[in-house]
Design a protein around this motif. Structure first.
Motif, PDB file in Angstrom:
ATOM      1  N   LEU A  67       0.171  -0.662 -16.037  1.00 33.36           N
ATOM      2  CA  LEU A  67      -0.559   0.656 -16.645  1.00 33.36           C
ATOM      3  C   LEU A  67       0.444   1.278 -17.366  1.00 33.36           C
ATOM      4  N   LYS A  68       1.215   1.103 -17.517  1.00 36.72           N
ATOM      5  CA  LYS A  68       1.876   1.482 -19.022  1.00 36.72           C
ATOM      6  C   LYS A  68       1.947   0.279 -19.950  1.00 36.72           C
ATOM      7  N   LEU A 110       2.609   5.842  -6.777  1.00 38.35           N
ATOM      8  CA  LEU A 110       1.593   6.409  -8.139  1.00 38.35           C
ATOM      9  C   LEU A 110       1.719   8.474  -8.241  1.00 38.35           C
ATOM     10  N   THR A 111       1.874   8.365  -6.820  1.00 45.58           N
ATOM     11  CA  THR A 111       1.766  10.248  -6.414  1.00 45.58           C
ATOM     12  C   THR A 111       2.920  11.038  -6.764  1.00 45.58           C
ATOM     13  N   ILE A 126       1.136  -1.358  -0.152  1.00 46.84           N
ATOM     14  CA  ILE A 126      -0.096  -0.136  -0.236  1.00 46.84           C
ATOM     15  C   ILE A 126       0.912   1.378  -0.085  1.00 46.84           C
ATOM     16  N   ILE A 172       0.905   3.602  -3.319  1.00 49.16           N
ATOM     17  CA  ILE A 172       0.431   5.510  -2.977  1.00 49.16           C
ATOM     18  C   ILE A 172       1.674   6.422  -3.648  1.00 49.16           C
ATOM     19  N   GLU A 225       6.325   9.475  -8.491  1.00 51.38           N
ATOM     20  CA  GLU A 225       6.847   8.767  -9.410  1.00 51.38           C
ATOM     21  C   GLU A 225       7.188   9.631 -10.783  1.00 51.38           C
TER      22      GLU A 225
END
Lengths: 303, 79
Positions: free
Chosen positions: A238-239, A128-129, A121, A125, A131
């Protein structure tokens, strides 16, 4: 680097194909597989190596990030397959605990599964925020070399401060599940965020964190690899659409070759490291990172 | 017991709110986000999908916490 706009679109394939050649893709793939799992910073090496070899490749170029997605996905798949039996037990344990609405101390698979969730987690987080902005700020080869040096100090510091691991269970996962607390798992997971800065190693940070919460070298490495699998895999997935979109035009072939090379070296790396950490420490990696970082910093400053 | 229920209730509430926030992030571009949301930017058509994923994951974690917190307590007998 890559021209934008309609007029540049036709030239794009030619320019991009010239930016990553197949030999470069092979070398980057081989390096990625090793450096992702060795505690020596894959991101740092992928920033420093092109500069050392005089390649016109930059960490923040979109096509290069898309290219790296394939190598990350390959590494995640290799890690998952290497620990597939453990993952199957962990998934079953997670299912059992959800059914019983209890994470029993007598069910090490369930506890290990939830420890991995708790550890994932904060890393997820923060990744994601932060990077994008961290990568943008610290993408220069010189800063990566300085951080590689600091990564060496961090690994050595973790060795100095580590708590002696008590031997409580014969079975690896049961031992990890009993040793790591919920707070410890969160701490180890959060340490992964430091790897968003090129030069710091994700596996190094998690192994160091594992040592600090009382794991042995072998268990810290095992926990680090289990923790890395969902994060590396999710970030790559995701990419992945970018690889099949226009950003991937001209690099797909090179990315596939690099992914195969990365998968081969990642397998050898994880196999080697699981044996290596049965009896050895992080100190050689700390020395390598410090000296390589120092040498590269000096080289970049004078050249 | 009462504290347990209160904590679980708060976790459920936080979980639902975070999942709703995640949906807002996925559905609305940056210009249409409420101004107090991180990532709000006037005139931007960018979707903050990653912010949505982060909110969704934390929301799920809150719901999982509540699920275990309200589970049946098992007593172990000493031998």
């Amino acid at each position: 680097m890559v021209p934008d706009g309609a007029e540049a679109h036709d030239d794009r394939h030619v320019i991009v194909a010239a930016l990553i050649s197949y030999p470069q893709a092979i070398l980057l793939g081989l390096l990625q597989g090793v450096s992702e799992l060795f505690p020596i910073s894959s991101l740092g090496h992928s920033v420093i190596l092109p500069k050392l070899l005089g390649w016109d490749i930059h960490q923040n170029d979109k096509y290069f990030l898309t290219f790296l997605v394939a190598t990350h996905l390959a590494t995640a798949i290799v890690l998952f397959l290497f620990f597939r039996r453990d993952w199957m037990r962990i998934f079953k344990g997670l299912g059992r605990s959800l059914r019983d609405r209890e994470i029993s101390d007598d069910d090490p698979d369930a506890r290990l599964g939830w420890l991995l969730v708790v550890g994932t987690i904060p890393a997820g987080i923060l990744g994601l925020t932060l990077e994008h902005s961290l990568r943008k700020i610290f993408a220069s080869p010189t800063s990566a070399a300085v951080f590689l040096m600091l990564n060496g100090l961090l690994l050595y510091g973790a060795e100095l401060l580590r708590r002696r691991a008590p031997v409580t269970d014969v079975e690896d996962d049961a031992r990890i599940a009993r040793t790591v607390s919920w707070r410890g798992a969160f701490f180890v997971g959060a340490t992964q965020a430091i790897a968003l800065i090129p030069g710091f190693s994700r596996s190094g940070a998690t192994m160091g964190g594992g040592l600090l919460v009382g794991l042995s070298h072998k268990d810290a490495a095992r926990f680090a690899f289990l923790l890395a699998t969902p994060i590396i895999g999710a970030a790559a997935l995701l990419k992945l659409p970018e690889l099949f979109g226009t950003t991937g035009d001209g690099v797909r072939g090179q990315a596939l070759v690099a992914a195969l090379c990365s998968a081969a070296t990642a397998y050898l790396a994880v196999k080697f490291l699981m044996r290596y950490f049965e009896t050895n420490t992080l100190t050689p990696f700390a020395i390598y990172c410090f000296t390589a970082g120092l040498a590269c910093t000096a080289w970049f400053l004078v050249s | 017991m009462r504290n347990n229920r209160l904590l679980a209730g708060l976790a459920v509430l936080a979980g639902i709110v975070l999942i709703v926030i995640a949906i807002v992030y996925w559905a609305e571009p940056a210009k249409s986000l409420p101004s107090f949301f991180p990532g709000h930017q006037a005139g931007s058509g960018h979707h903050h999908a990653k912010h949505g994923i982060a909110a969704f994951l934390v929301g799920l974690a809150c719901l999982a916490f509540a699920w275990f917190r309200t589970g049946p307590k098992r007593t172990t007998t000493a031998t």
